[in-house]
Design a protein around this motif. Structure first.
Motif, PDB file in Angstrom:
ATOM      1  N   GLY A  36     103.006  28.241 -52.722  1.00 55.90           N
ATOM      2  CA  GLY A  36     102.460  29.167 -50.849  1.00 55.90           C
ATOM      3  C   GLY A  36     104.316  28.852 -50.297  1.00 55.90           C
ATOM      4  O   GLY A  36     104.050  28.213 -48.445  1.00 55.90           O
ATOM      5  N   GLN A  37     105.349  29.639 -50.495  1.00 58.40           N
ATOM      6  CA  GLN A  37     106.266  29.840 -49.091  1.00 58.40           C
ATOM      7  C   GLN A  37     106.143  31.018 -49.176  1.00 58.40           C
ATOM      8  O   GLN A  37     106.434  31.408 -47.685  1.00 58.40           O
ATOM      9  CB  GLN A  37     107.665  28.758 -49.771  1.00 58.40           C
ATOM     10  N   ILE A  38     105.906  31.600 -49.897  1.00 60.25           N
ATOM     11  CA  ILE A  38     106.029  33.076 -49.288  1.00 60.25           C
ATOM     12  C   ILE A  38     104.748  33.886 -49.421  1.00 60.25           C
ATOM     13  O   ILE A  38     103.719  33.468 -50.901  1.00 60.25           O
ATOM     14  CB  ILE A  38     106.844  34.028 -50.413  1.00 60.25           C
ATOM     15  N   GLY A  39     104.272  34.670 -49.371  1.00 57.43           N
ATOM     16  CA  GLY A  39     102.768  35.341 -49.033  1.00 57.43           C
ATOM     17  C   GLY A  39     102.613  36.787 -48.615  1.00 57.43           C
ATOM     18  O   GLY A  39     104.263  36.903 -48.346  1.00 57.43           O
ATOM     19  N   ASP A  43     101.447  45.199 -45.356  1.00 55.04           N
ATOM     20  CA  ASP A  43     102.418  46.103 -44.898  1.00 55.04           C
ATOM     21  C   ASP A  43     103.321  46.206 -46.128  1.00 55.04           C
ATOM     22  O   ASP A  43     104.158  46.912 -46.587  1.00 55.04           O
ATOM     23  CB  ASP A  43     103.263  46.411 -43.959  1.00 55.04           C
ATOM     24  N   GLY A  44     103.083  45.793 -47.604  1.00 58.30           N
ATOM     25  CA  GLY A  44     103.559  46.139 -48.979  1.00 58.30           C
ATOM     26  C   GLY A  44     104.693  44.981 -48.816  1.00 58.30           C
ATOM     27  O   GLY A  44     105.503  44.868 -49.463  1.00 58.30           O
ATOM     28  N   TYR A  45     105.193  43.809 -47.790  1.00 58.16           N
ATOM     29  CA  TYR A  45     106.062  42.956 -47.817  1.00 58.16           C
ATOM     30  C   TYR A  45     105.625  41.433 -47.421  1.00 58.16           C
ATOM     31  O   TYR A  45     104.622  41.192 -48.020  1.00 58.16           O
ATOM     32  CB  TYR A  45     106.917  43.438 -46.326  1.00 58.16           C
ATOM     33  N   ALA A  59     116.476  34.288 -47.413  1.00 55.86           N
ATOM     34  CA  ALA A  59     116.981  34.967 -47.913  1.00 55.86           C
ATOM     35  C   ALA A  59     116.402  35.729 -49.386  1.00 55.86           C
ATOM     36  O   ALA A  59     116.610  36.793 -49.249  1.00 55.86           O
ATOM     37  CB  ALA A  59     118.119  34.310 -48.407  1.00 55.86           C
ATOM     38  N   LEU A  60     115.016  34.980 -49.719  1.00 56.18           N
ATOM     39  CA  LEU A  60     114.590  35.427 -50.851  1.00 56.18           C
ATOM     40  C   LEU A  60     113.305  36.190 -50.136  1.00 56.18           C
ATOM     41  O   LEU A  60     113.167  37.784 -50.614  1.00 56.18           O
ATOM     42  CB  LEU A  60     113.400  34.732 -51.196  1.00 56.18           C
ATOM     43  N   VAL A  61     113.014  36.209 -48.849  1.00 60.39           N
ATOM     44  CA  VAL A  61     112.128  37.532 -48.247  1.00 60.39           C
ATOM     45  C   VAL A  61     112.856  38.438 -47.646  1.00 60.39           C
ATOM     46  O   VAL A  61     112.693  39.939 -48.301  1.00 60.39           O
ATOM     47  CB  VAL A  61     111.401  36.697 -46.887  1.00 60.39           C
ATOM     48  N   GLN A  62     113.880  38.125 -47.156  1.00 58.82           N
ATOM     49  CA  GLN A  62     114.351  39.349 -46.494  1.00 58.82           C
ATOM     50  C   GLN A  62     115.254  40.377 -47.972  1.00 58.82           C
ATOM     51  O   GLN A  62     115.215  41.713 -48.318  1.00 58.82           O
ATOM     52  CB  GLN A  62     116.019  38.567 -45.733  1.00 58.82           C
ATOM     53  N   SER A  63     116.024  39.466 -49.081  1.00 60.33           N
ATOM     54  CA  SER A  63     116.063  40.656 -50.639  1.00 60.33           C
ATOM     55  C   SER A  63     114.765  41.114 -50.931  1.00 60.33           C
ATOM     56  O   SER A  63     115.191  42.235 -51.487  1.00 60.33           O
ATOM     57  CB  SER A  63     117.102  39.462 -51.367  1.00 60.33           C
ATOM     58  N   THR A  64     114.202  40.367 -51.198  1.00 59.49           N
ATOM     59  CA  THR A  64     112.506  41.681 -51.052  1.00 59.49           C
ATOM     60  C   THR A  64     112.316  42.505 -50.906  1.00 59.49           C
ATOM     61  O   THR A  64     112.342  43.447 -51.212  1.00 59.49           O
ATOM     62  CB  THR A  64     111.668  40.308 -51.703  1.00 59.49           C
ATOM     63  N   ASN A  65     112.424  42.341 -49.200  1.00 62.42           N
ATOM     64  CA  ASN A  65     112.228  43.198 -48.754  1.00 62.42           C
ATOM     65  C   ASN A  65     112.654  44.372 -48.159  1.00 62.42           C
ATOM     66  O   ASN A  65     112.801  45.927 -48.612  1.00 62.42           O
ATOM     67  CB  ASN A  65     111.897  42.623 -47.353  1.00 62.42           C
ATOM     68  N   ALA A  66     114.109  44.415 -48.656  1.00 66.58           N
ATOM     69  CA  ALA A  66     115.279  44.919 -49.199  1.00 66.58           C
ATOM     70  C   ALA A  66     115.115  46.078 -49.946  1.00 66.58           C
ATOM     71  O   ALA A  66     114.760  46.946 -49.982  1.00 66.58           O
ATOM     72  CB  ALA A  66     116.039  44.799 -48.711  1.00 66.58           C
ATOM     73  N   GLY A  80     106.432  63.126 -50.443  1.00 64.24           N
ATOM     74  CA  GLY A  80     106.211  63.337 -49.404  1.00 64.24           C
ATOM     75  C   GLY A  80     104.955  63.250 -48.126  1.00 64.24           C
ATOM     76  O   GLY A  80     103.896  63.274 -48.044  1.00 64.24           O
ATOM     77  N   VAL A  81     104.666  61.801 -48.224  1.00 66.51           N
ATOM     78  CA  VAL A  81     103.994  60.907 -47.366  1.00 66.51           C
ATOM     79  C   VAL A  81     104.570  59.570 -46.810  1.00 66.51           C
ATOM     80  O   VAL A  81     105.365  59.151 -47.155  1.00 66.51           O
ATOM     81  CB  VAL A  81     103.066  59.966 -49.119  1.00 66.51           C
ATOM     82  N   PRO A  82     103.789  59.019 -45.732  1.00 67.56           N
ATOM     83  CA  PRO A  82     104.836  58.471 -44.440  1.00 67.56           C
ATOM     84  C   PRO A  82     104.663  57.206 -45.986  1.00 67.56           C
ATOM     85  O   PRO A  82     104.297  56.961 -46.205  1.00 67.56           O
ATOM     86  CB  PRO A  82     103.539  58.393 -44.220  1.00 67.56           C
ATOM     87  N   VAL A  83     106.085  56.250 -45.530  1.00 64.92           N
ATOM     88  CA  VAL A  83     106.802  55.244 -45.801  1.00 64.92           C
ATOM     89  C   VAL A  83     105.378  53.815 -45.546  1.00 64.92           C
ATOM     90  O   VAL A  83     105.277  53.267 -46.546  1.00 64.92           O
ATOM     91  CB  VAL A  83     108.184  54.805 -45.748  1.00 64.92           C
ATOM     92  N   GLU A  84     105.091  53.991 -44.543  1.00 64.68           N
ATOM     93  CA  GLU A  84     103.788  53.148 -44.078  1.00 64.68           C
ATOM     94  C   GLU A  84     103.181  52.824 -45.697  1.00 64.68           C
ATOM     95  O   GLU A  84     101.894  52.113 -45.617  1.00 64.68           O
ATOM     96  CB  GLU A  84     103.760  53.388 -43.011  1.00 64.68           C
ATOM     97  N   GLN A  85     102.292  54.276 -45.199  1.00 64.98           N
ATOM     98  CA  GLN A  85     101.760  54.254 -46.214  1.00 64.98           C
ATOM     99  C   GLN A  85     101.693  53.972 -47.845  1.00 64.98           C
ATOM    100  O   GLN A  85     100.212  52.995 -48.429  1.00 64.98           O
ATOM    101  CB  GLN A  85     101.199  56.014 -46.910  1.00 64.98           C
ATOM    102  N   VAL A  86     102.816  54.049 -48.658  1.00 66.76           N
ATOM    103  CA  VAL A  86     103.116  53.669 -49.890  1.00 66.76           C
ATOM    104  C   VAL A  86     102.689  52.291 -49.698  1.00 66.76           C
ATOM    105  O   VAL A  86     102.812  52.160 -50.511  1.00 66.76           O
ATOM    106  CB  VAL A  86     104.397  54.508 -50.352  1.00 66.76           C
ATOM    107  N   GLY A  87     103.268  50.845 -48.818  1.00 69.25           N
ATOM    108  CA  GLY A  87     103.773  49.574 -48.435  1.00 69.25           C
ATOM    109  C   GLY A  87     102.260  49.505 -48.639  1.00 69.25           C
ATOM    110  O   GLY A  87     101.820  48.709 -48.699  1.00 69.25           O
TER     111      GLY A  87
END
Length: 114
Positions: A36-39, A43-45, A59-66, A80-87
Motif C-alpha cells: 500500500g505504499q505505491i499506487g 496517466d500510466g505512472y 526513489a522507486l517511484v522516480q525510477s519506475t516512472n522514468a 504516431g500517437v500522443p504519449v499521454e494516450q499510451v500512458g
C-alpha cells in the motif's frame, strides 16, 4: 479496428507483459504496491500513496516512472500517437488486472483500494 489502434494495443500488451511478468526474485515495485505504499495513477505512472513516503519509496517511484516514460515515448513514436494516450491506455490495463488490495488513483485524484 484500424491498424494503428491494433498496433498500439499490441505495444501496450508488450509493456504490460513486462510489468506483470513473474520474476525469479521479488519485485520491489510489486512489494511496495502490495504494502500500500505505491499506487497506479490514471496517466500510466505510479506515485507514493502517502505524501510522506520514505526516500526508498520515492526513489522507486522516480525510477519506475522514468522507465515507463521511455517505454511510452517509444511506443508513441512508433505508432504516431500522443504519449499521454499510451500512458492512459496502459493505466487502464494495469488497473484492470491488478490484484485486490492494491491502490490506484481515481479520476477525482483520490486513492482507492481495489
Amino acid at each position: 479496428m484500424s491498424f494503428k489502434i491494433k498496433s498500439l494495443i499490441a505495444g501496450l500488451l508488450a509493456v504490460l507483459m513486462l510489468a506483470f511478468a513473474a520474476p525469479a526474485m521479488a519485485d520491489p515495485l510489486d512489494d511496495a504496491r502490495a504494502a500500500g505504499q505505491i499506487g497506479e495513477r490514471p496517466d500510466g505512472y505510479v506515485a507514493a500513496v502517502n505524501a510522506g513516503a520514505p526516500g526508498d519509496i520515492q526513489a522507486l517511484v522516480q525510477s519506475t516512472n522514468a522507465k515507463r516514460q521511455k517505454a511510452y515515448q517509444d511506443i508513441a513514436t512508433k505508432q504516431g500517437v500522443p504519449v499521454e494516450q499510451v500512458g492512459a491506455l496502459t493505466a487502464e490495463k494495469i488497473i484492470g488486472k491488478m490484484p485486490a488490495g492494491w491502490y490506484y488513483m481515481n479520476s477525482s485524484g483520490a486513492w482507492v483500494q481495489k
